[in-house]
Design a protein around this motif. Structure first.
Motif, PDB file in Angstrom:
ATOM      1  N   ALA A  16      15.671  16.089 -18.642  1.00 16.04           N
ATOM      2  CA  ALA A  16      16.847  15.972 -17.715  1.00 16.04           C
ATOM      3  C   ALA A  16      16.837  14.613 -16.829  1.00 16.04           C
ATOM      4  O   ALA A  16      17.800  14.490 -16.421  1.00 16.04           O
ATOM      5  CB  ALA A  16      16.494  17.208 -16.334  1.00 16.04           C
ATOM      6  N   LEU A  23      11.770  18.465  -9.016  1.00 16.55           N
ATOM      7  CA  LEU A  23      11.372  19.794  -9.265  1.00 16.55           C
ATOM      8  C   LEU A  23      10.375  20.392  -8.649  1.00 16.55           C
ATOM      9  O   LEU A  23      10.257  21.492  -8.292  1.00 16.55           O
ATOM     10  CB  LEU A  23      11.160  19.854 -10.790  1.00 16.55           C
ATOM     11  CG  LEU A  23      12.200  19.387 -11.744  1.00 16.55           C
ATOM     12  CD1 LEU A  23      11.802  19.584 -13.179  1.00 16.55           C
ATOM     13  CD2 LEU A  23      13.586  20.293 -11.501  1.00 16.55           C
ATOM     14  N   GLU A  72      17.680  26.869 -14.758  1.00 23.93           N
ATOM     15  CA  GLU A  72      18.847  26.293 -14.336  1.00 23.93           C
ATOM     16  C   GLU A  72      18.753  24.837 -14.531  1.00 23.93           C
ATOM     17  O   GLU A  72      19.769  24.281 -14.945  1.00 23.93           O
ATOM     18  CB  GLU A  72      18.711  26.418 -12.793  1.00 23.93           C
ATOM     19  CG  GLU A  72      19.111  27.750 -12.167  1.00 23.93           C
ATOM     20  CD  GLU A  72      18.945  28.037 -10.662  1.00 23.93           C
ATOM     21  OE1 GLU A  72      18.630  27.035 -10.167  1.00 23.93           O
ATOM     22  OE2 GLU A  72      19.545  28.886 -10.266  1.00 23.93           O
ATOM     23  N   GLU A  73      17.464  24.016 -14.531  1.00 27.51           N
ATOM     24  CA  GLU A  73      17.277  22.785 -15.075  1.00 27.51           C
ATOM     25  C   GLU A  73      17.705  22.616 -16.438  1.00 27.51           C
ATOM     26  O   GLU A  73      18.417  21.769 -16.913  1.00 27.51           O
ATOM     27  CB  GLU A  73      16.211  22.358 -14.700  1.00 27.51           C
ATOM     28  CG  GLU A  73      15.829  22.038 -13.083  1.00 27.51           C
ATOM     29  CD  GLU A  73      16.782  21.456 -12.579  1.00 27.51           C
ATOM     30  OE1 GLU A  73      17.231  20.270 -13.071  1.00 27.51           O
ATOM     31  OE2 GLU A  73      17.028  21.824 -11.472  1.00 27.51           O
ATOM     32  N   ARG A  76      21.284  22.390 -17.841  1.00 26.54           N
ATOM     33  CA  ARG A  76      22.096  21.108 -17.381  1.00 26.54           C
ATOM     34  C   ARG A  76      21.451  19.849 -18.217  1.00 26.54           C
ATOM     35  O   ARG A  76      22.203  18.804 -18.108  1.00 26.54           O
ATOM     36  CB  ARG A  76      21.641  20.709 -15.945  1.00 26.54           C
ATOM     37  CG  ARG A  76      22.184  21.564 -14.806  1.00 26.54           C
ATOM     38  CD  ARG A  76      21.895  21.058 -13.494  1.00 26.54           C
ATOM     39  NE  ARG A  76      22.421  22.171 -12.673  1.00 26.54           N
ATOM     40  CZ  ARG A  76      21.509  22.778 -11.880  1.00 26.54           C
ATOM     41  NH1 ARG A  76      20.462  22.334 -11.771  1.00 26.54           N
ATOM     42  NH2 ARG A  76      21.785  23.677 -11.107  1.00 26.54           N
ATOM     43  N   THR A  77      20.622  20.137 -19.233  1.00 23.78           N
ATOM     44  CA  THR A  77      20.261  19.157 -20.010  1.00 23.78           C
ATOM     45  C   THR A  77      21.006  18.778 -21.075  1.00 23.78           C
ATOM     46  O   THR A  77      21.786  19.894 -21.647  1.00 23.78           O
ATOM     47  CB  THR A  77      18.686  19.258 -20.655  1.00 23.78           C
ATOM     48  OG1 THR A  77      18.772  20.494 -21.395  1.00 23.78           O
ATOM     49  CG2 THR A  77      17.654  19.363 -19.405  1.00 23.78           C
TER      50      THR A  77
END
Length: 226
Positions: A16, A23, A72-73, A76-77
């Motif tokens: 990310a 994080l 969730e993270e 988004r990558t």
């Protein structure tokens, strides 16, 4: 770092392009003593036609809160969730390889040498991140000669590793033996010394335990074959 939680956070941060500190802020505020999360595992022994153990097929499910953060993270990558999970699998594999994937296997009194993990994947199952891999032995060993025992644990006990269970009872598929051998299996709960329990309880989120603490809190998988 030997803690799987930190290893995965680092992997996601790389994907990310986010600082690890961001994080880390997602860690539960109530996590004031070890362990800070847990992993549910399932283990299946792969046995050849001659009754020799070839490998341990393991599935690790991260706890729901940490899985939520990861999913969730990763969504988004670059490439979205599926591509992010693929990258995460490679990162976890590379980071855990020097630590034998937190796994110790003994046949009788002998600790068995492990081979290289080349088959692995990461997926989302039931809202949780699951790391699945095949951990081979360096050489096959006959299971009928001695009692086999294994432990899977984070050496620093930052994460608790337990077999998947319903309440206090391990699930039927938490420990299985493949092949045609007649085997009995048992998952033995940990029985740590009260002083070690106190030592672990006094560690807060900023502390790192001495490597080896987690062994005392690890369940033991026991397999006896005819």
């Amino acid at each position: 770092m030997t803690r799987l939680l930190d290893l995965c956070i680092t992997a996601v941060a790389r994907s990310a392009r986010l600082p690890v500190l961001v994080l880390l802020l997602f860690l539960p505020v109530m996590a004031t003593a070890h362990p800070h999360g847990w992993i549910d595992i399932r283990v299946r022994l792969l046995v050849d036609d001659e009754g020799r153990l070839e490998a341990l097929h393991q599935a690790w499910r991260m706890d729901p809160f940490y899985s939520l953060v990861l999913l969730e993270e990763l969504s988004r990558t670059e490439g979205g969730l599926e591509a992010g999970l693929d990258r995460l699998g490679g990162e976890i594999r590379g980071n855990l390889a020097p630590f034998d994937f937190f796994t110790e296997i003994r046949l009788g009194d002998e600790r068995l040498e492990l081979g290289e993990v080349n088959e692995y994947t990461v997926m989302e199952r039931g809202g949780r991140v699951e790391f699945i891999f095949l951990l081979p032995l360096a050489s096959t060993r006959a299971l009928s000669e001695e009692t086999l025992q294994y432990k899977v644990f984070d050496p620093t006990y930052y994460l608790e590793v337990v077999h998947e269970a319903e309440g206090e009872t391990p699930l039927d598929d938490a420990l299985l033996v493949g092949g045609e051998l007649a085997c009995t299996t048992q998952i033995v709960p940990a029985n740590p010394d009260p002083e070690l329990v106190m030592q672990a309880a006094l560690l807060d989120v900023t502390d790192e335990a001495e490597p080896g603490l987690g062994r005392h809190f690890a369940e033991t998988g026991v397999v006896v074959c005819e």
